[in-house]
Design an enzyme around this catalytic site. Structure first.
Site, PDB file in Angstrom:
ATOM      1  CB  ALA A  65      -0.889  -0.018   1.224  1.00  0.00           C
ATOM      2  N   GLY A 108       0.716  -5.090   1.105  1.00  0.00           N
ATOM      3  CA  GLY A 108      -0.549  -5.198   0.370  1.00  0.00           C
ATOM      4  C   GLY A 108      -0.363  -5.866  -0.984  1.00  0.00           C
ATOM      5  CD  GLU A 111      -2.030  -7.747   3.444  1.00  0.00           C
ATOM      6  OE1 GLU A 111      -1.887  -6.578   3.014  1.00  0.00           O
ATOM      7  OE2 GLU A 111      -2.409  -8.005   4.598  1.00  0.00           O
ATOM      8  CD  GLU A 131       2.329  -5.517   5.737  1.00  0.00           C
ATOM      9  OE1 GLU A 131       3.176  -6.408   5.985  1.00  0.00           O
ATOM     10  OE2 GLU A 131       1.431  -5.652   4.895  1.00  0.00           O
TER      11      GLU A 131
HETATM   12  N1  DAK Z   1       4.587   3.167  -0.866  1.00  0.00           N
HETATM   13  C1  DAK Z   1       4.950   4.328  -1.455  1.00  0.00           C
HETATM   14  N2  DAK Z   1       6.049   4.458  -2.211  1.00  0.00           N
HETATM   15  C2  DAK Z   1       6.830   3.377  -2.377  1.00  0.00           C
HETATM   16  C3  DAK Z   1       6.508   2.122  -1.774  1.00  0.00           C
HETATM   17  C4  DAK Z   1       5.310   2.041  -0.999  1.00  0.00           C
HETATM   18  N3  DAK Z   1       4.890   0.900  -0.427  1.00  0.00           N
HETATM   19  N4  DAK Z   1       7.477   1.236  -2.108  1.00  0.00           N
HETATM   20  C5  DAK Z   1       8.351   1.904  -2.889  1.00  0.00           C
HETATM   21  N5  DAK Z   1       7.965   3.182  -3.043  1.00  0.00           N
HETATM   22  C6  DAK Z   1       8.638   4.247  -3.815  1.00  0.00           C
HETATM   23  C7  DAK Z   1       9.876   4.729  -3.075  1.00  0.00           C
HETATM   24  O1  DAK Z   1       9.522   5.676  -2.094  1.00  0.00           O
HETATM   25  C8  DAK Z   1      10.660   5.326  -4.216  1.00  0.00           C
HETATM   26  O2  DAK Z   1      10.106   6.571  -4.544  1.00  0.00           O
HETATM   27  P1  DAK Z   1      11.051   7.891  -4.738  1.00  0.00           P
HETATM   28  O3  DAK Z   1      11.845   7.993  -3.482  1.00  0.00           O
HETATM   29  O4  DAK Z   1      11.898   7.541  -5.939  1.00  0.00           O
HETATM   30  O5  DAK Z   1      10.078   8.998  -4.976  1.00  0.00           O
HETATM   31  C9  DAK Z   1      10.366   4.389  -5.372  1.00  0.00           C
HETATM   32  O6  DAK Z   1       9.133   3.718  -5.033  1.00  0.00           O
HETATM   33  C10 DAK Z   1      11.422   3.321  -5.569  1.00  0.00           C
HETATM   34  O7  DAK Z   1      11.644   2.685  -4.318  1.00  0.00           O
HETATM   35  P2  DAK Z   1      13.106   2.536  -3.641  1.00  0.00           P
HETATM   36  O8  DAK Z   1      13.998   3.655  -4.025  1.00  0.00           O
HETATM   37  O9  DAK Z   1      12.889   2.281  -2.205  1.00  0.00           O
HETATM   38  O10 DAK Z   1      13.615   1.201  -4.371  1.00  0.00           O
HETATM   39  P3  DAK Z   1      14.603   0.098  -3.812  1.00  0.00           P
HETATM   40  O11 DAK Z   1      14.853  -0.819  -4.969  1.00  0.00           O
HETATM   41  O12 DAK Z   1      15.781   0.698  -3.105  1.00  0.00           O
HETATM   42  O13 DAK Z   1      13.760  -0.713  -2.698  1.00  0.00           O
HETATM   43  C11 DAK Z   1      11.790  -1.854  -1.816  1.00  0.00           C
HETATM   44  C12 DAK Z   1      12.644  -1.433  -3.071  1.00  0.00           C
HETATM   45  C13 DAK Z   1      10.527  -2.472  -2.338  1.00  0.00           C
HETATM   46  C14 DAK Z   1      12.573  -2.860  -1.001  1.00  0.00           C
HETATM   47  C15 DAK Z   1      11.510  -0.576  -0.971  1.00  0.00           C
HETATM   48  O14 DAK Z   1      10.963   0.427  -1.812  1.00  0.00           O
HETATM   49  C16 DAK Z   1      10.548  -0.835   0.139  1.00  0.00           C
HETATM   50  O15 DAK Z   1      10.924  -1.366   1.183  1.00  0.00           O
HETATM   51  N6  DAK Z   1       9.265  -0.454  -0.037  1.00  0.00           N
HETATM   52  C17 DAK Z   1       8.275  -0.512   0.989  1.00  0.00           C
HETATM   53  C18 DAK Z   1       7.809  -1.927   1.195  1.00  0.00           C
HETATM   54  C19 DAK Z   1       6.775  -2.011   2.292  1.00  0.00           C
HETATM   55  O16 DAK Z   1       7.062  -1.709   3.458  1.00  0.00           O
HETATM   56  N7  DAK Z   1       5.550  -2.423   1.957  1.00  0.00           N
HETATM   57  C20 DAK Z   1       4.469  -2.550   2.902  1.00  0.00           C
HETATM   58  C21 DAK Z   1       3.689  -1.251   2.968  1.00  0.00           C
HETATM   59  S1  DAK Z   1       2.318  -1.298   4.127  1.00  0.00           S
HETATM   60  C22 DAK Z   1      -5.360  -2.321   3.716  1.00  0.00           C
HETATM   61  C23 DAK Z   1      -4.869  -2.745   2.530  1.00  0.00           C
HETATM   62  C24 DAK Z   1      -3.499  -2.909   2.394  1.00  0.00           C
HETATM   63  C25 DAK Z   1      -2.639  -2.598   3.396  1.00  0.00           C
HETATM   64  C26 DAK Z   1      -3.144  -2.169   4.587  1.00  0.00           C
HETATM   65  C27 DAK Z   1      -4.510  -2.035   4.758  1.00  0.00           C
HETATM   66  N8  DAK Z   1      -6.767  -2.163   3.915  1.00  0.00           N
HETATM   67  C28 DAK Z   1      -7.699  -2.690   2.898  1.00  0.00           C
HETATM   68  C29 DAK Z   1      -7.258  -1.433   5.050  1.00  0.00           C
HETATM   69  C30 DAK Z   1      -1.218  -2.725   3.156  1.00  0.00           C
HETATM   70  C31 DAK Z   1      -0.241  -2.113   3.846  1.00  0.00           C
HETATM   71  C32 DAK Z   1       1.132  -2.118   3.289  1.00  0.00           C
HETATM   72  O17 DAK Z   1       1.369  -2.671   2.232  1.00  0.00           O
END
Ligand code: DAK
Length: 257
Positions: A65, A108, A111, A131
């Site tokens: 997400a 997400g 998921e 998360e």
């Molecule tokens: N959200 C927003 N931007 C994201 C992102 C994300 N989840 N993942 C990556 N990006 C963006 C980065 O900020 C970056 O943007 P700029 O800085 O260039 O503007 C760009 O994508 C490229 O990412 P990186 O520079 O970080 O790339 P790397 O190759 O170094 O790293 C990575 C890739 C995937 C390991 C890293 O980006 C990362 O750790 N991303 C976050 C992963 C994460 O924590 N995901 C879980 C998020 S929480 C719900 C439904 C769903 C959910 C909850 C509730 N309901 C129906 C209520 C879900 C929650 C989640 O998913």
């Protein structure tokens, strides 16, 4: 559609939805999920479509997400956003959905993949529920579906550490159907989709509903639904055609009726 691309007849009877926010690694914001919902509702109603493939790009299926859009929200903001209605549509889609995954399928994104029916992964795919590393927990079914898919001990490890699972490990744990070289993952998803699309869409839909029920009910209730759906196939022209074709030693021509 701004954040996804939909091709209704990529191959006969097979539609393709491509998540298309490449700069953000396909981070799933409410607009993107709304577009996915609308596309799934339309494709489910489109009689020409029998199987749906959902994919991202080589680098990412979806990295979760959108953290930037969620960061400042309060609990009540999240409640009022009511994102579950859009997410629930993936689960409610009657036609089979194949996720074709390359690169990141995180949070997400993982998921989302687990809500689909089958998964073809590129050898580069990485699955995870990270998360915990940003101070929250899975909110779209991760604690439930990952546990059912990989078992309690592995789900605990993945969700409590935020570690990623490689494509091979995901295959070992039964989270994905097949792992192929990265040039082939979409093609392989189409091969699977086309095989299913040749079959009776009525029977396919009833089989999908029956399998999904096994996750939601006790065995007795699931068996009752399976029996009713089994009887129901005998009301379809496709069942008559399928069995007649077998006896006449020819290929069946399923019309979805
Ligand atoms: N959200 C927003 N931007 C994201 C992102 C994300 N989840 N993942 C990556 N990006 C963006 C980065 O900020 C970056 O943007 P700029 O800085 O260039 O503007 C760009 O994508 C490229 O990412 P990186 O520079 O970080 O790339 P790397 O190759 O170094 O790293 C990575 C890739 C995937 C390991 C890293 O980006 C990362 O750790 N991303 C976050 C992963 C994460 O924590 N995901 C879980 C998020 S929480 C719900 C439904 C769903 C959910 C909850 C509730 N309901 C129906 C209520 C879900 C929650 C989640 O998913």
């Amino acid at each position: 559609m701004e954040l996804i691309k939909v091709t209704e007849q990529h191959e006969p009877h097979v539609a393709l939805i491509q998540l298309n926010r490449p700069k953000e690694l396909n981070a799933l914001n409410p607009q993107l999920m709304q577009e996915v919902r609308d596309a799934l509702v339309a494709l489910d109603k489109n009689e020409a479509v029998r199987v749906i493939i959902i994919t991202g790009n080589e680098l990412a299926f979806a990295a979760g997400a959108d953290i930037k859009q969620m960061a400042d929200k309060s609990a009540i903001d999240m409640l009022l956003l009511d994102q579950f209605t859009t997410w629930d549509q993936i689960r409610k889609t009657k036609k089979p959905i194949i996720a074709a995954v390359s690169g990141f399928a995180l949070g997400g994104g993982c998921e989302f993949v687990m809500t689909c029916d089958m998964v073809i992964a590129s050898e580069t795919a990485k699955f995870g529920q990270p998360e915990i590393k940003i101070g929250t927990i899975p909110g779209a079914g991760g604690t439930q579906r990952l546990t059912k898919a990989v078992g309690k001990a592995k789900a605990m490890e993945l969700i409590l550490t935020g570690r990623f699972l490689s494509a091979e490990e995901a295959h070992f744990y039964g989270l994905v159907n097949k792992v192929v070289p990265k040039e082939m993952y979409l093609q392989e998803a189409f091969t699977l989709a086309k095989e299913i699309a040749q079959l009776s869409p009525v029977a396919v839909q009833l089989a999908k509903e029956s399998i999904n029920r096994s996750f939601e009910t006790h065995l007795d209730e699931g068996l009752t639904l399976e029996r009713k759906n089994f009887y129901l196939t005998f009301a379809s022209a496709d069942q008559k055609e399928g069995m007649k074709a077998f006896i006449e030693k020819r290929k069946p021509d399923f019309k979805g009726q």
